[in-house]
Enzyme design. Structure first.
Site, short mmCIF file in Angstrom:
data_model
loop_
_atom_site.label_atom_id
_atom_site.label_comp_id
_atom_site.label_asym_id
_atom_site.label_seq_id
_atom_site.Cartn_x
_atom_site.Cartn_y
_atom_site.Cartn_z
N ASP A 239 0.87 -1.17 0.00
CA ASP A 239 0.00 0.00 0.00
C ASP A 239 0.91 1.23 0.00
OD1 ASP A 239 -2.25 1.60 0.06
OD2 ASP A 239 -3.24 0.44 1.61
N GLU A 447 -17.02 10.05 5.47
CA GLU A 447 -16.56 8.67 5.67
C GLU A 447 -15.67 8.29 4.50
OE1 GLU A 447 -19.67 5.75 5.81
OE2 GLU A 447 -20.67 6.50 4.02
#
Length: 698
Positions: A239, A447
């Protein structure tokens, strides 16, 4: 498709002609050209979670959680294929102009098959929900659709984030997730295993966190599972800037050089970040061998050869005009229609246009483009908000009055105004309307991923299940008017809808429905299409029943392990008709098992429906606390129609997982339910229909 063995041999030959420095240069996401070998620059970083993202114009399909709500893997496969077509169209056009920038390649870092274990997790809407079987099925369909079955790979998919990653976002760079062997095998790993074994996913991305002490981007345990047990042959990547975390936050190394060595020695071929700039120093100091660097380079060039990036592909002729093609927009509209979940309806829906004079459309998400797209999205040439969709559908025959009602989360819409500055307008609109469409919820500013969101205090996660305070006040004021209210919730996660359940006439969960979301919503609201989506996650009554957010134990989490009753259960969703399974029977052995069932639409409307199969063992206490989903199919029934159909159930359904993480035989006696929901009491109460239950003995 091209033989991987042949592609690897070509990659080995190509890499053998490179210097050590050239090999090392190719292990970073922004790989430079090697002109003397005719190798162009290539940027590995691209996104296609629900359409090609961050690279300009593209079809925006419903966010992944909405795709999960369709329970339609065939549709998801078509969406992934459309995304691959658009990625090729853009790559072909841009690369011919010498543009090889980020977000313009053919290695797509999707899907996200982490399990949405906690409703607070901000990135949960990037997933297909909380269930490993649903996630495996939808993820497999996505990978197959994206990669295609042509002579060359159409686009390369990536299973992320390996493994267990699901918050908290604020801690992800330093967090050590503790997960039991049972939870790993039973919940966290099945989707990754399916994508590797069944879908032949080309790449896997490691997570930021540690898992039981090992950084996921340098984990011997995870690499053993991936390559030795599952037979993964593609490339592994970090990542973004996760390897830097080794020495900056996890403190498992002291320097960037050591972090680079730890990662590549433990199977991480590609660095999203810049820590692999230190690979050569690690080599000079004896921390990394040339053979290890060579192997990673070979794996990466194998992928490029499979994609035909170095010697041509049958997809090179895809024209730029395939971007946002009309067929793709129709597919986006269909996906939005199938994703919308009807949670409550006292009979007010569908609306009858001829019986209405005035519709009030109220709420901060009514005319918001942000409420359509979720995160990791492209740019649409046209966005159809719910307000626009209803205006277009109603035409001139119905008067539409509108009000934002409140800001999405701040106490006023205008800085110099009093708090609640749009409440009187909203009440006035409601009082002059026959029915109110109230559009509330969240968007990617509230979110999402750490660093991408506006709620920096929670790093993208939610702290509770409540709608923002100004939206709660708006709901209360509109309830006081006594006018019929239909709540349309735009969110990618579960919220507490208790007030709406008790005070409003209908509730629709819209998710983030994509660029055609408003058009699809109007067709649902006016009954041209019956809603047929199902919840891919549990809506809880309260966070009090859940463990701490940092606790990765599955005890008490999701429908499979929860102790209490859900507000709205996993697998639940109403239609405008009434479908029930009238008969079901088991056919075959554990190794080759299916359910044959009959469903009948006894209502007055044609509708889609999702028939679900849940299973539990009667012979062991090693299974999940509650019955688990192990099969489903989407059907369409005209009013009064009856259909018989077959649902395959995998052999794994008849196994259970012991405390050591071993998958063992589940015994001889199983309880199976077949219906339009789970067999739990709350689903039966809400739907008014019980699934058909059968006992099976082997």
């Amino acid at each position: 498709m091209r033989n991987r063995e042949d592609a690897r041999k070509k990659a080995e030959y190509l890499v053998s002609q490179m210097t050590l420095e050239e090999k090392a240069s190719q292990l970073k996401y922004d790989a430079p050209a090697i002109k003397r070998l005719g190798i162009p620059a290539y940027n590995w970083w691209n996104e296609s979670l629900h359409g090609v993202a961050r690279g300009g114009q593209a079809t925006i399909f419903p966010q992944a959680i909405g795709l999960g709500a369709t329970f339609d893997p065939e549709l998801v496969g078509k969406i992934a294929d459309a995304a691959a077509t658009e990625a090729r169209a853009k790559y072909n056009a841009f690369s011919r102009l010498g543009d090889r920038d980020i977000y313009k390649g053919l290695t797509m870092w999707a899907p996200n098959v982490n399990i949405f274990r906690d409703p607070r997790w901000g990135r949960g809407h990037e997933t297909y929900g909380e269930d490993p079987f649903l996630t495996s099925t939808m993820g497999t369909a996505f990978v197959k659709g994206l990669q295609g079955n042509g002579e060359t790979m159409k686009a390369a998919a990536c299973a992320k984030h390996f493994a267990v990653h699901s918050g908290p976002e604020a801690l992800r760079h330093e967090f050590d997730a503790q997960a039991s062997k049972k939870d790993m095998e039973e919940t966290y790993l099945p989707a990754f295993e399916a994508l590797v074994k069944e879908a032949k996913v080309e790449s896997v991305m490691g997570a930021y966190n540690r898992l039981n002490g090992e950084p996921c981007c340098a984990s011997p345990s995870l690499q053993n599972k991936l390559r030795n047990e599952w037979g993964f042959q593609g490339h592994f990547l970090s990542d973004c800037w996760a390897i830097e975390d080794f020495h900056e936050h996890h403190m498992v190394t002291s320097t960037a050089k050591e972090s680079a060595a730890l990662a590549i020695n433990n199977g991480c071929d590609l660095n999203c970040g810049n820590t692999y700039l230190h690979i050569l120093k690690a080599y000079q100091d004896g921390l990394v061998s040339e053979e290890t660097i060579t192997e990673s380079a070979v794996r990466l060039f194998t992928t490029r050869i499979l994609l035909g990036l170095l010697d041509g592909s049958e997809y090179d002729s895809i024209p730029y005009t395939q971007v946002e093609a009309p067929t793709h927009l129709r597919l986006a509209e269909q996906a939005a229609e199938e994703s919308i979940v009807l949670l409550k309806n006292n009979g007010i829906l569908p609306l009858k246009k001829d019986a209405l004079r005035t519709i009030g459309i109220i709420g901060p998400n009514a005319d918001s483009r942000a409420s359509l797209v979720g995160n990791y999205h492209g740019t649409a040439s046209r966005y159809r908000t719910l307000q626009e969709g209803v205006q277009d559908y109603a035409g001139d025959s119905v008067r539409i009055l509108t009000s934002a009602g409140c800001h999405l989360f701040q106490d006023r819409t205008e800085k110099l105004a009093w708090p609640g500055d749009r409440l009187s307008e909203a009440v006035s609109v409601a009082m002059h309307s026959d029915v109110v469409l109230l559009c509330l919820g969240l968007d990617e500013s509230l979110e999402g991923e750490q660093g991408d969101t506006g709620n920096s205090y929670a790093s993208g996660d939610k702290t509770d299940l409540l709608l923002p305070a100004p939206q709660r006040e708006l709901m209360e004021r509109l309830a006081e008017t006594g006018k019929p209210v239909i709540l349309c919730v735009f969110s990618g996660s579960a919220l507490d809808l208790g007030f709406a359940r008790d005070h409003f006439d209908a509730i629709l969960q819209m998710w983030y429905p994509g660029c055609e979301g408003g058009k699809a919503a109007a067709k649902i609201l006016f009954g041209e299409v019956s809603p047929s989506g199902k919840l891919p996650l549990t809506f809880y009554e309260s966070l009090d029943e859940l463990p701490d957010f940092t606790d990765y134990s599955m005890k008490g989490r999701t429908y499979r392990f929860m102790e209490g009753s859900a507000q709205y259960p996993f697998g639940y969703g109403l239609t405008y008709s009434s479908v029930s399974v009238t008969d079901a029977r088991a056919v075959g052995t554990k190794e080759s098992f299916r359910i044959e069932a009959t469903a009948k639409n006894t209502g007055k409307m044609d509708t889609g429906e999702v028939i679900q199969v849940y299973l539990s063992s009667q012979d062991t206490d090693c299974g999940t606390k509650n019955p688990s989903l192990w099969g489903f199919t989407r059907i369409f029934l005209k009013a009064g129609e009856e259909k018989t159909f077959s649902i395959s159930v995998p052999a794994k359904a008849f196994t259970v997982v012991d405390q050591e993480g071993c998958r063992i035989d589940g015994g001889s006696h199983f309880q199976i339910s077949v219906g339009c929901s789970q067999p739990d009491a709350k689903s039966i109460e809400l739907t008014g229909t019980a699934p058909c239950t059968i006992s099976v003995a082997f």
